[in-house]
Design a protein around this motif. Structure first.
Motif, mmCIF file in Angstrom:
data_model
loop_
_atom_site.group_PDB
_atom_site.id
_atom_site.type_symbol
_atom_site.label_atom_id
_atom_site.label_comp_id
_atom_site.label_asym_id
_atom_site.label_seq_id
_atom_site.Cartn_x
_atom_site.Cartn_y
_atom_site.Cartn_z
ATOM 1 N N GLY A 83 13.349 -1.028 -2.264
ATOM 2 C CA GLY A 83 13.673 0.122 -2.764
ATOM 3 C C GLY A 83 14.993 -0.118 -3.501
ATOM 4 N N CYS A 84 15.524 -1.459 -3.561
ATOM 5 C CA CYS A 84 16.610 -1.738 -4.112
ATOM 6 C C CYS A 84 16.478 -2.931 -4.974
ATOM 7 C CB CYS A 84 17.779 -2.040 -3.170
ATOM 8 S SG CYS A 84 17.988 -0.800 -1.963
ATOM 9 N N ILE A 85 17.027 -2.877 -6.266
ATOM 10 C CA ILE A 85 17.292 -3.873 -7.148
ATOM 11 C C ILE A 85 17.971 -5.029 -6.629
ATOM 12 C CG2 ILE A 85 17.749 -4.573 -9.412
ATOM 13 C CD1 ILE A 85 15.292 -2.682 -9.567
ATOM 14 N N THR A 86 17.363 -6.107 -6.541
ATOM 15 C CA THR A 86 18.238 -7.225 -6.243
ATOM 16 C C THR A 86 17.837 -8.405 -7.061
ATOM 17 O OG1 THR A 86 16.588 -8.080 -4.620
ATOM 18 C CG2 THR A 86 18.236 -6.584 -3.792
ATOM 19 N N GLN A 87 18.685 -9.710 -7.086
ATOM 20 C CA GLN A 87 18.468 -10.718 -7.854
ATOM 21 C C GLN A 87 17.350 -11.627 -7.194
ATOM 22 O OE1 GLN A 87 20.009 -11.254 -10.754
ATOM 23 N NE2 GLN A 87 20.796 -9.312 -10.575
ATOM 24 N N TRP A 88 16.635 -12.103 -8.160
ATOM 25 C CA TRP A 88 15.413 -13.091 -7.302
ATOM 26 C C TRP A 88 16.162 -14.293 -7.231
ATOM 27 C CZ3 TRP A 88 11.079 -13.063 -5.012
ATOM 28 C CH2 TRP A 88 10.590 -14.384 -4.857
ATOM 29 N N ALA A 89 16.096 -14.508 -5.795
ATOM 30 C CA ALA A 89 17.280 -15.675 -5.604
ATOM 31 C C ALA A 89 16.539 -17.277 -5.151
ATOM 32 C CB ALA A 89 18.006 -15.468 -4.210
ATOM 33 N N TYR A 90 14.946 -17.230 -5.323
ATOM 34 C CA TYR A 90 14.398 -18.359 -5.155
ATOM 35 C C TYR A 90 14.131 -19.221 -6.558
ATOM 36 C CZ TYR A 90 13.155 -16.269 -0.671
ATOM 37 O OH TYR A 90 13.256 -15.614 0.665
ATOM 38 N N CYS A 131 -1.300 -7.286 -2.448
ATOM 39 C CA CYS A 131 -1.323 -6.327 -3.301
ATOM 40 C C CYS A 131 0.132 -5.969 -4.066
ATOM 41 C CB CYS A 131 -1.533 -4.914 -2.461
ATOM 42 S SG CYS A 131 -3.047 -5.059 -1.528
ATOM 43 N N ILE A 132 0.153 -5.229 -5.167
ATOM 44 C CA ILE A 132 1.301 -5.135 -5.782
ATOM 45 C C ILE A 132 2.024 -3.934 -5.538
ATOM 46 C CG2 ILE A 132 2.720 -5.319 -8.160
ATOM 47 C CD1 ILE A 132 0.925 -7.906 -7.139
ATOM 48 N N ASP A 133 3.195 -3.854 -4.876
ATOM 49 C CA ASP A 133 3.641 -2.815 -4.557
ATOM 50 C C ASP A 133 4.835 -2.372 -5.566
ATOM 51 O OD1 ASP A 133 4.350 -0.706 -2.074
ATOM 52 O OD2 ASP A 133 6.264 -1.415 -2.722
ATOM 53 N N GLU A 134 4.990 -1.160 -5.764
ATOM 54 C CA GLU A 134 5.985 -0.667 -6.901
ATOM 55 C C GLU A 134 7.526 -1.153 -6.342
ATOM 56 O OE1 GLU A 134 5.552 3.555 -7.978
ATOM 57 O OE2 GLU A 134 3.656 3.235 -8.900
ATOM 58 N N GLU A 135 7.560 -0.967 -5.003
ATOM 59 C CA GLU A 135 8.820 -1.088 -4.478
ATOM 60 C C GLU A 135 9.222 -2.641 -4.037
ATOM 61 O OE1 GLU A 135 10.926 2.500 -2.181
ATOM 62 O OE2 GLU A 135 8.952 1.689 -1.403
ATOM 63 N N LEU A 136 8.177 -3.166 -3.582
ATOM 64 C CA LEU A 136 8.307 -4.809 -2.978
ATOM 65 C C LEU A 136 7.839 -5.723 -3.937
ATOM 66 C CD1 LEU A 136 7.441 -3.634 0.757
ATOM 67 C CD2 LEU A 136 9.633 -3.735 -0.420
ATOM 68 N N THR A 150 -8.792 -1.264 -1.925
ATOM 69 C CA THR A 150 -8.029 -2.588 -1.738
ATOM 70 C C THR A 150 -7.043 -3.261 -2.503
ATOM 71 O OG1 THR A 150 -9.620 -3.862 -3.074
ATOM 72 C CG2 THR A 150 -10.464 -3.410 -0.673
ATOM 73 N N ASP A 151 -6.612 -2.652 -3.585
ATOM 74 C CA ASP A 151 -5.518 -3.147 -4.393
ATOM 75 C C ASP A 151 -4.452 -1.919 -4.406
ATOM 76 O OD1 ASP A 151 -6.939 -1.151 -5.714
ATOM 77 O OD2 ASP A 151 -6.696 -2.162 -7.823
ATOM 78 N N LYS A 152 -4.463 -1.041 -3.760
ATOM 79 C CA LYS A 152 -3.463 -0.039 -3.669
ATOM 80 C C LYS A 152 -2.612 -0.202 -2.184
ATOM 81 C CE LYS A 152 -2.378 4.803 -4.301
ATOM 82 N NZ LYS A 152 -2.828 6.090 -4.508
ATOM 83 N N PRO A 153 -1.440 -0.690 -2.354
ATOM 84 C CA PRO A 153 -0.758 -0.763 -1.000
ATOM 85 C C PRO A 153 -0.362 0.708 -0.611
ATOM 86 C CG PRO A 153 0.557 -1.267 -2.939
ATOM 87 C CD PRO A 153 -0.753 -1.033 -3.306
ATOM 88 N N ILE A 154 -0.523 0.925 0.709
ATOM 89 C CA ILE A 154 0.052 2.343 1.112
ATOM 90 C C ILE A 154 1.172 1.868 2.397
ATOM 91 C CG2 ILE A 154 -2.007 3.680 0.538
ATOM 92 C CD1 ILE A 154 -3.066 3.399 3.475
ATOM 93 N N ARG A 155 1.766 3.037 2.752
ATOM 94 C CA ARG A 155 2.391 3.337 3.981
ATOM 95 C C ARG A 155 1.646 3.779 4.946
ATOM 96 N NH1 ARG A 155 8.385 2.983 3.263
ATOM 97 N NH2 ARG A 155 9.125 2.897 1.205
#
Length: 489
Positions: free
Chosen positions: A190-197, A251-256, A432-437
């Motif tokens: 949920g936070c914007i961070t720099q892609w460090a890799y 899966c592609i998560d909007e947050e992660l 199968t392509d929608k990630p959920i909590r």
């Protein structure tokens, strides 16, 4: 065909037959990797549980095997564009992730911390350095570049898989360069961070969740050592890594972003992963006799450090690779007077004259939150010993606080006091392509409410039975004092 270029099959006590790539076999057949045969997986547990005789060697092979199985399953989704090089890098990282362990595994980290409480030295740091040393000393770097077409970013990728972002000693077999714009951002929790890799772009962020998963803590390293440790300790492991490997998908998560997700019906299996983790820590890894043994090993290493330059070896991979569990025998066999203190401790170990357990208590983290440093724990111990000596009156009490050890051990589900499943994403059979909590209520009403505790143990290093009996009679006073926070807090 050159025999060294063929796949080889190993028979493993946990996974059965394991087939490994020729490149992994070349790595295994080096002195740096073979060293792991002489480092106990569970450190001091072998002194308590005779079956716990397994070593980092077989665990590392098991992790490489599971890493390969997971990548191969993910590769069935062609849209991910996972390459042969990606797969090979992940397997090499699994194989080499524990190269940096010192004598008796995590006990050595305790030794380094005891020498310098401000030290943040971890075996993952040394694993990266040992990996560089291994491929340079044995000409494997050349093989990786010439025969397997590895680029600088691939070497960097392996080290990031082991250590995380910005691994130490980042000198690569080729001149290093950034794999992508360092200003790229990633949605993380949920936070914007720099892609460090630098080894791979964020589109392949899921590959970093296979060997050392810093997002959810669910990785093949844990899956192997939970299964392997349970097998050798003679207990049942209810977590099924086989089911995880089958039902994992990206899966592609909007947050992660791109995440390894698991089928919703496997939620209870994932809780079992963390339950077995806490069970092993509470009943085996931090068994009171195990901790008495490991404290003695640490004290012996500290007493021998100046003479044998043990801690200095972390600065030199060629010296470090000579450090194994055999160091205790080296101390025991020595006649050097400078090692007399260390030798006495090891002799006590060999006679089972162990540090005496005084008492232990399991606390809620909030109850001892004010004890946030080793100095504060030590102050409570000193006050308790002085109280007991005062109460003893005319009894002969020659001991001091230095004769005692207080050990607060954090035991949790992997995310301190948080539920680690909250970081995991699931998918349903028809989507199968929608990630959920998944909330806890969607899984079961019988799940744990708390996810962390502090196990506190007190040991007496001396041999005086009077000291043991006296302190046991006053143990309740210590537990009262520990939970008293300073008035200004």
């Amino acid at each position: 065909m050159d025999e060294s270029s063929e796949w080889k099959v190993f028979y493993d006590s946990v996974h059965g037959h394991i087939a490994l790539d020729p490149l992994l076999v070349k790595i295994i057949d080096t002195p740096q990797f073979q060293r792991l045969r002489n480092i106990k997986q569970l450190g001091g547990d072998y002194f308590v549980f005779p079956g716990a005789s397994h070593n980092r060697f077989e665990h590392s092979i098991g992790v490489a095997h599971l890493a390969g199985k997971l990548v191969q399953n993910l590769r069935t989704d062609k849209s991910l564009d996972i390459t042969d090089t990606d797969e090979l890098c992940v397997k090499i990282a699994g194989l080499c992730h524990d190269l940096g362990h010192g004598p008796f595994s995590h006990v050595f980290e305790g030794f380094m911390k005891e020498l310098n409480p401000k030290s943040n030295w971890k075996h993952e740091e040394m694993s990266v350095r040992m990996f560089d040393y291994l491929i340079e000393e044995n000409g494997i770097g050349e093989v990786m570049r010439n025969e397997y077409k590895f680029k600088s970013k691939d070497f960097q990728f392996i080290k990031e898989l082991i250590y995380g972002p910005n691994p130490p000693n980042s000198k690569n077999p080729e001149d290093s360069h950034s794999a992508q714009d360092p200003q790229e951002s990633l949605q993380f929790l949920g936070c914007i961070t720099q892609w460090a890799y630098k080894g791979r772009t964020r589109e392949k962020s899921y590959l970093y969740q296979i060997v050392n998963n810093q997002t959810t803590g669910i990785d093949v390293d844990k899956m192997d050592y939970f299964s392997r440790d349970c097998h050798h300790l003679g207990i049942k492991c209810n977590f099924s890594h086989e089911r995880y490997l089958v039902f994992a998908r990206v899966c592609i998560d909007e947050e992660l972003g791109a995440q390894i997700c698991i089928r919703d019906k496997e939620a209870m299996n994932m809780y079992e992963l963390f339950h077995i983790r806490s069970h092993l820590h509470h009943n085996f890894y931090h068994h009171r006799v195990t901790k008495a043994v490991e404290n003695m090993i640490v004290n012996a290493l500290i007493a021998a450090d100046k003479k044998l330059a043990i801690s200095a070896a972390v600065k030199d991979p060629s010296a470090y690779m000579k450090l194994t569990d055999f160091i205790l025998q080296q101390i025991l066999d020595s006649t050097d007077p400078e090692l007399s203190t260390a030798r006495e401790i090891v002799e006590r170990l060999s006679k089972r004259d162990l540090y005496k357990f005084i008492d232990g208590k399991t606390c809620k983290p909030k109850d001892v939150k004010h004890l946030d440093s080793a100095e504060k724990w030590k102050a409570k111990l000193v006050a308790w010993v002085e109280h007991a000596k005062k109460e003893a009156g005319g009894q002969q009490t020659q001991f001091t606080a230095e004769d005692f050890i207080i050990m607060p051990v954090k035991i949790n589900y992997g995310k301190n006091e948080d539920n680690p499943i909250g970081c995991l994403r699931f998918y349903k059979k028809d989507k199968t392509d929608k990630p959920i909590r998944l909330s806890k209520d969607e899984v079961s009403y019988l799940l744990p409410e708390k996810f962390a505790e502090i196990k506190v143990m007190v040991f007496y290093k001396g041999k005086d039975k009077l000291g043991v009996d006296l302190m046991k009679t006053h143990s309740e006073k210590l537990w009262e004092e520990l939970q008293k926070a300073p008035k200004d807090q």
